[in-house]
Design an enzyme around this catalytic site. Sequence first.
Site, PDB file in Angstrom:
ATOM      1  N   HIS A  82      -4.034  -2.775   0.730  1.00 34.51           N
ATOM      2  CA  HIS A  82      -4.172  -4.214   0.279  1.00 34.51           C
ATOM      3  C   HIS A  82      -5.062  -4.984   1.295  1.00 34.51           C
ATOM      4  O   HIS A  82      -4.749  -5.909   1.590  1.00 34.51           O
ATOM      5  CB  HIS A  82      -2.994  -4.674   0.130  1.00 34.51           C
ATOM      6  CG  HIS A  82      -2.112  -4.301  -1.050  1.00 34.51           C
ATOM      7  ND1 HIS A  82      -0.575  -4.608  -1.039  1.00 34.51           N
ATOM      8  CD2 HIS A  82      -2.655  -3.682  -1.964  1.00 34.51           C
ATOM      9  CE1 HIS A  82      -0.316  -3.842  -2.193  1.00 34.51           C
ATOM     10  NE2 HIS A  82      -1.229  -3.069  -2.769  1.00 34.51           N
TER      11      HIS A  82
ATOM     12  N   HIS B 112      -4.158   3.942  -0.410  1.00 30.91           N
ATOM     13  CA  HIS B 112      -3.984   2.734  -1.190  1.00 30.91           C
ATOM     14  C   HIS B 112      -3.770   1.613  -0.196  1.00 30.91           C
ATOM     15  O   HIS B 112      -2.821   1.595   0.323  1.00 30.91           O
ATOM     16  CB  HIS B 112      -3.045   2.743  -2.401  1.00 30.91           C
ATOM     17  CG  HIS B 112      -2.890   1.613  -2.832  1.00 30.91           C
ATOM     18  ND1 HIS B 112      -4.104   0.655  -3.353  1.00 30.91           N
ATOM     19  CD2 HIS B 112      -1.791   0.975  -3.301  1.00 30.91           C
ATOM     20  CE1 HIS B 112      -3.437  -0.396  -3.966  1.00 30.91           C
ATOM     21  NE2 HIS B 112      -2.096  -0.306  -3.876  1.00 30.91           N
TER      22      HIS B 112
ATOM     23  N   TYR C  54     -25.394   0.790   4.234  1.00 29.70           N
ATOM     24  CA  TYR C  54     -25.306   2.034   3.877  1.00 29.70           C
ATOM     25  C   TYR C  54     -23.988   2.901   4.099  1.00 29.70           C
ATOM     26  O   TYR C  54     -23.736   4.015   3.350  1.00 29.70           O
ATOM     27  CB  TYR C  54     -26.624   2.875   4.691  1.00 29.70           C
ATOM     28  CG  TYR C  54     -26.196   3.170   6.238  1.00 29.70           C
ATOM     29  CD1 TYR C  54     -25.446   4.082   6.634  1.00 29.70           C
ATOM     30  CD2 TYR C  54     -26.549   2.209   7.189  1.00 29.70           C
ATOM     31  CE1 TYR C  54     -24.967   4.479   7.716  1.00 29.70           C
ATOM     32  CE2 TYR C  54     -26.285   2.344   8.456  1.00 29.70           C
ATOM     33  CZ  TYR C  54     -25.443   3.368   8.742  1.00 29.70           C
ATOM     34  OH  TYR C  54     -25.041   3.479  10.196  1.00 29.70           O
TER      35      TYR C  54
ATOM     36  N   HIS D 201      -5.866  -6.436  -6.912  1.00 31.27           N
ATOM     37  CA  HIS D 201      -4.946  -5.706  -6.443  1.00 31.27           C
ATOM     38  C   HIS D 201      -5.269  -5.052  -5.155  1.00 31.27           C
ATOM     39  O   HIS D 201      -4.624  -5.407  -4.160  1.00 31.27           O
ATOM     40  CB  HIS D 201      -4.432  -4.479  -7.427  1.00 31.27           C
ATOM     41  CG  HIS D 201      -3.397  -3.576  -7.000  1.00 31.27           C
ATOM     42  ND1 HIS D 201      -2.788  -2.926  -8.053  1.00 31.27           N
ATOM     43  CD2 HIS D 201      -2.852  -3.269  -5.664  1.00 31.27           C
ATOM     44  CE1 HIS D 201      -1.530  -2.130  -7.358  1.00 31.27           C
ATOM     45  NE2 HIS D 201      -1.851  -2.333  -6.162  1.00 31.27           N
TER      46      HIS D 201
ATOM     47  N   GLY E 113       9.258   0.466  -0.620  1.00 34.16           N
ATOM     48  CA  GLY E 113       9.801  -0.439  -0.051  1.00 34.16           C
ATOM     49  C   GLY E 113      10.338  -0.493   1.320  1.00 34.16           C
ATOM     50  O   GLY E 113      11.182  -0.857   1.799  1.00 34.16           O
TER      51      GLY E 113
ATOM     52  N   SER F  20       6.749   5.885  -3.853  1.00 36.37           N
ATOM     53  CA  SER F  20       6.033   4.857  -4.015  1.00 36.37           C
ATOM     54  C   SER F  20       5.813   4.627  -5.445  1.00 36.37           C
ATOM     55  O   SER F  20       5.820   5.590  -6.214  1.00 36.37           O
ATOM     56  CB  SER F  20       4.790   4.941  -3.397  1.00 36.37           C
ATOM     57  OG  SER F  20       3.612   3.916  -4.116  1.00 36.37           O
ATOM     58  N   SER F  21       6.122   3.275  -5.876  1.00 34.27           N
ATOM     59  CA  SER F  21       6.032   2.959  -7.359  1.00 34.27           C
ATOM     60  C   SER F  21       4.419   3.314  -7.815  1.00 34.27           C
ATOM     61  O   SER F  21       4.484   3.467  -9.153  1.00 34.27           O
ATOM     62  CB  SER F  21       6.102   1.539  -7.367  1.00 34.27           C
ATOM     63  OG  SER F  21       5.189   0.685  -6.712  1.00 34.27           O
ATOM     64  N   GLU F  22       3.487   3.523  -6.904  1.00 38.65           N
ATOM     65  CA  GLU F  22       2.311   4.041  -7.304  1.00 38.65           C
ATOM     66  C   GLU F  22       1.982   5.394  -7.808  1.00 38.65           C
ATOM     67  O   GLU F  22       1.007   6.029  -7.666  1.00 38.65           O
ATOM     68  CB  GLU F  22       1.225   3.381  -6.453  1.00 38.65           C
ATOM     69  CG  GLU F  22       1.324   1.965  -6.294  1.00 38.65           C
ATOM     70  CD  GLU F  22       0.866   1.167  -7.726  1.00 38.65           C
ATOM     71  OE1 GLU F  22       0.573   1.847  -8.916  1.00 38.65           O
ATOM     72  OE2 GLU F  22       0.596  -0.052  -7.353  1.00 38.65           O
TER      73      GLU F  22
ATOM     74  N   TYR G 221     -22.526  15.073   8.498  1.00 41.00           N
ATOM     75  CA  TYR G 221     -22.456  14.143   9.576  1.00 41.00           C
ATOM     76  C   TYR G 221     -21.051  14.616  10.530  1.00 41.00           C
ATOM     77  O   TYR G 221     -20.177  15.053  10.157  1.00 41.00           O
ATOM     78  CB  TYR G 221     -21.904  12.770   9.381  1.00 41.00           C
ATOM     79  CG  TYR G 221     -21.836  11.957  10.120  1.00 41.00           C
ATOM     80  CD1 TYR G 221     -22.798  11.459  11.181  1.00 41.00           C
ATOM     81  CD2 TYR G 221     -20.576  11.436  11.081  1.00 41.00           C
ATOM     82  CE1 TYR G 221     -22.889  10.545  11.831  1.00 41.00           C
ATOM     83  CE2 TYR G 221     -20.599  10.563  11.856  1.00 41.00           C
ATOM     84  CZ  TYR G 221     -21.617  10.030  12.548  1.00 41.00           C
ATOM     85  OH  TYR G 221     -21.619   9.018  13.466  1.00 41.00           O
TER      86      TYR G 221
ATOM     87  N   GLY H 210       0.878  -1.285   0.070  1.00 40.45           N
ATOM     88  CA  GLY H 210      -0.083   0.073  -0.057  1.00 40.45           C
ATOM     89  C   GLY H 210       0.820   1.237  -0.120  1.00 40.45           C
ATOM     90  O   GLY H 210       1.997   1.282   0.159  1.00 40.45           O
ATOM     91  N   ASN H 211       0.147   2.417   0.043  1.00 39.33           N
ATOM     92  CA  ASN H 211       1.044   3.699   0.168  1.00 39.33           C
ATOM     93  C   ASN H 211      -0.138   4.837   0.220  1.00 39.33           C
ATOM     94  O   ASN H 211      -1.400   4.380   0.215  1.00 39.33           O
ATOM     95  CB  ASN H 211       1.516   3.940  -1.269  1.00 39.33           C
ATOM     96  CG  ASN H 211       0.838   3.386  -2.481  1.00 39.33           C
ATOM     97  OD1 ASN H 211      -0.107   4.128  -2.748  1.00 39.33           O
ATOM     98  ND2 ASN H 211       1.267   2.294  -3.163  1.00 39.33           N
TER      99      ASN H 211
END
Length: 217
Positions: free
Chosen positions: A97, A95, A116, A157, A46, A74-76, A210, A28-29
């Site tokens: 996992h 992001h 909901y 993913h 990493g 991050s690679s993303e 809210y 994740g990132n």
Amino acid sequence: MLLEKERISVVEYGRKMLEARLTTGTGGNLSIFNREKGLMAISASGLNYLDATPADVVVMDLDGNLHDSRTSPSSEAGFHTVLYNQRPDINAVVHTHSVYATTVACLNIELPAVHYLVGFAGKKVPLAPYATFGSPELAKNVADTIENYNAVLLANHGLITVGARIQNAFDAAEELELIARIYIQALSVGKPVIVPDDEMEKVIQKFSTYGQAGGNK
């Protein structure tokens, strides 16, 4: 230190992702975008969130230029920059996992309004087609799929959530993991009943106030 506040928050919420079991290890990132300065603070590639310090968080612009870093982003980073460019209401991206959301993604199906609380994302959580992690194709698939939703599943993913603040994006990731678990469990014993769109519109409207003074509870 450039974007010190944002870098501290990235470290803090990276550790929260581990604590909430929304990811493991270095998976994740997350990022936070400072629109005034046009710069993004994003988790390093990493590096375990428990070992990360604010100085490890990468500061870059949306063109991919590094402004302050002793690590690699991050690679993303590609889909983070695409989301910030496409949606002016987004200032944070998470992001994960997480197990149940990723299970739904591996079935290559959307997450419908089985509860909901899907309203954290919208009327559903759409599914972006599979593409190799870190690729321009994945970034494009995310951009093409998310529309006005606050979350999108990545086929085979994981999950992306977005928000005006990192707290919003993180809360959405937690709630949608719960709903994904409920959905998988409901599917295992029968056919889930989906909350209709008109009711979800009411829910989303209530969510907009809210927690505010005089808002819905």
